[in-house]
Design a protein around this motif. Structure first.
Motif, short mmCIF file in Angstrom:
data_model
loop_
_atom_site.label_atom_id
_atom_site.label_comp_id
_atom_site.label_asym_id
_atom_site.label_seq_id
_atom_site.Cartn_x
_atom_site.Cartn_y
_atom_site.Cartn_z
N ASP A 103 33.80 58.40 43.98
CA ASP A 103 33.72 58.75 42.56
C ASP A 103 34.75 59.83 42.23
O ASP A 103 34.81 60.86 42.91
N ARG B 71 32.71 55.57 40.47
CA ARG B 71 32.68 56.01 39.08
C ARG B 71 33.89 56.90 38.78
O ARG B 71 34.35 57.63 39.65
N VAL B 72 34.34 56.85 37.54
CA VAL B 72 35.53 57.59 37.15
C VAL B 72 35.38 58.02 35.70
O VAL B 72 34.81 57.29 34.88
N ASP B 73 35.87 59.23 35.39
CA ASP B 73 35.93 59.69 34.02
C ASP B 73 37.37 60.07 33.70
O ASP B 73 38.29 59.82 34.50
N ALA C 233 40.65 60.02 36.08
CA ALA C 233 41.75 59.11 35.76
C ALA C 233 43.06 59.87 35.60
O ALA C 233 44.12 59.39 36.00
N LEU D 71 38.20 45.12 38.73
CA LEU D 71 37.37 46.25 38.34
C LEU D 71 36.53 45.88 37.12
O LEU D 71 36.91 45.00 36.34
N GLU E 214 34.88 48.22 31.63
CA GLU E 214 34.90 49.59 31.12
C GLU E 214 35.78 50.48 31.95
O GLU E 214 36.53 51.31 31.44
N LYS E 215 35.71 50.34 33.27
CA LYS E 215 36.51 51.17 34.15
C LYS E 215 38.00 50.85 33.99
O LYS E 215 38.85 51.76 33.93
N ARG E 216 38.33 49.57 33.88
CA ARG E 216 39.72 49.18 33.69
C ARG E 216 40.26 49.71 32.35
O ARG E 216 41.39 50.20 32.27
N LEU F 267 41.01 53.47 32.66
CA LEU F 267 42.23 53.75 33.41
C LEU F 267 43.48 53.40 32.60
O LEU F 267 44.46 54.15 32.59
#
Length: 385
Positions: free
Chosen positions: A34, A65-67, A71, A92, A95-97, A100
């Motif tokens: 994460d 998970r990433v915010d 990013a 991915l 939402e994550k893509r 980013l």
């Protein structure tokens, strides 16, 4: 079946975040875990500790998970373009893509700190090329604006009903009459200084009488118009830029265009014509004031009376030197006014931009005045004028 409070709390608590990490395998990066704001300091240490040559191949398929903070660190590590390519090429979640790609797009214009250092010589050449390109762009804009001004002038001259007499008279008072005292005082002092220098140097050769010729030649051909033009470049060009720039910040230029009026005809032409009238007058005043300053020094130091000073000027100094100096004044005035107005139109809409372009107009005007004066001096010398 009823659940106990312990079971409810356990089910409602999210799983603890897995620590973000970067695993390297022979020039290959694997981004795992994460990447969240809560672990930013540890992730920053990881990113800063990596060498610069491990970006040949990157795998982000195991990214947790990433915010936005995570990013942004990935953009600094991989670069915006590489991160966007990996996000599009990896399976991915949507939402994550999207996150980013959004962060990579927002940071795409920033330099990548993990990129290998550029050769200083290459960086110097790149900077020189950028400045050369900016100079040519500036010249292109200036020539285009001069063309627009001349076209508007040619359109309005045969139509007296379109003349802005009130604006013209107000600009003449601002650029000419109000600048008269400072021009006269400055040229008087410079004339005195030139006479002192001439007397000091020529006294070694017993030719102090030629101080009169030195003062007359220098002020009729060069110093009179040059000092007046430089003063107007610093005083009036900056005023033009600040006035038009403030109008642009307040959206008054948009209102003028909305009313169907031409800003160049309304704002530029009266200022340009007023400068072309004022600067020759100020030039003549500067010539006379400089010669009066030199005559005062000659009378007090060299025992050359004002009558003798005038007689030497009348005998040795031809009328062509006065005409050469006055001929340069309208050209300088046109360029100073055009540059000042153009920089005002280039203001982007903030108070800082007004200050930057005001400074730029003064620097450009003085540079162009000195450059053209040098070219004119060479031209007149070759022509024997």
């Amino acid at each position: 079946m009823a659940q106990s409070p312990d079971q409810i709390d356990t089910a409602a608590t999210p799983p603890p975040p897995s620590r973000g990490e970067v695993v390297t395998h022979a020039n290959r990066l694997s981004i795992r875990g994460d990447w969240l704001l809560s672990g930013y300091s540890e992730l920053r240490a990881v990113v800063d500790g990596l060498p610069d040559n491990l970006h040949d191949s990157t795998d982000i398929s195991e990214l947790g998970r990433v915010d936005t903070a995570g990013a942004a660190l990935l953009v600094e590590l991989l670069g915006a373009q590489v991160l966007a390519e990996r996000a599009n090429g990896t399976d991915l979640p949507g939402e994550k893509r999207a996150l980013l790609l959004a962060v990579a797009s927002a940071m795409s214009n920033r330099n990548d700190p993990k990129r290998p250092a550029t050769n200083p010589f290459v960086a110097f050449l790149a900077a020189a090329g950028q400045r050369t390109e900016a100079l040519f762009e500036l010249l292109r804009l200036l020539l285009g604006f001069i063309g627009q001004t001349l076209a508007a002038l040619a359109f309005n001259l045969p139509r007296p009903s379109r003349w802005r007499v009130t604006s013209f008279v107000a600009a003449v008072q601002d650029t000419g009459l109000n600048a008269l005292p400072i021009v006269a005082l400055l040229t008087f002092l410079v004339g005195a200084v030139v006479a002192f220098l001439g007397a000091t140097v020529l006294s070694d050769f017993g030719a102090t009488i030629y101080t009169v010729n030195l003062v007359a030649f220098s002020f009729l051909r060069e110093f009179g118009v040059l000092l007046a033009a430089i003063l107007l470049a610093g005083r009036t060009a900056s005023s033009f830029t600040a006035h038009i720039g403030a109008m642009k910040v307040n959206e008054e230029l948009d209102a003028i265009r909305t009313l169907g009026m031409n800003p160049i005809e309304l704002l530029v032409l009266p200022r340009v014509l007023a400068m072309m009238v004022s600067l020759p007058i100020l030039t003549f005043v500067g010539m006379m004031s400089g010669m009066i300053g030199g005559a005062a020094v000659c009378a007090l130091v060299l025992d050359i009376s004002p009558t003798q000073f005038i007689a030497i000027v009348e005998r040795d100094i031809g009328l062509k030197h006065l005409l050469v100096g006055l001929a340069k004044a309208p050209v300088f005035a046109f360029l100073i006014a055009v540059i000042g107005c153009l920089e005002g139109f280039k203001v982007s809409g903030s108070a800082q931009s007004v200050g930057e372009h005001t400074t730029s107009s003064v620097v450009q005007s003085i540079f162009m005045v000195i450059l053209l004066d040098s070219v004119a001096a060479l031209f007149f010398m070759e022509m024997g004028w």
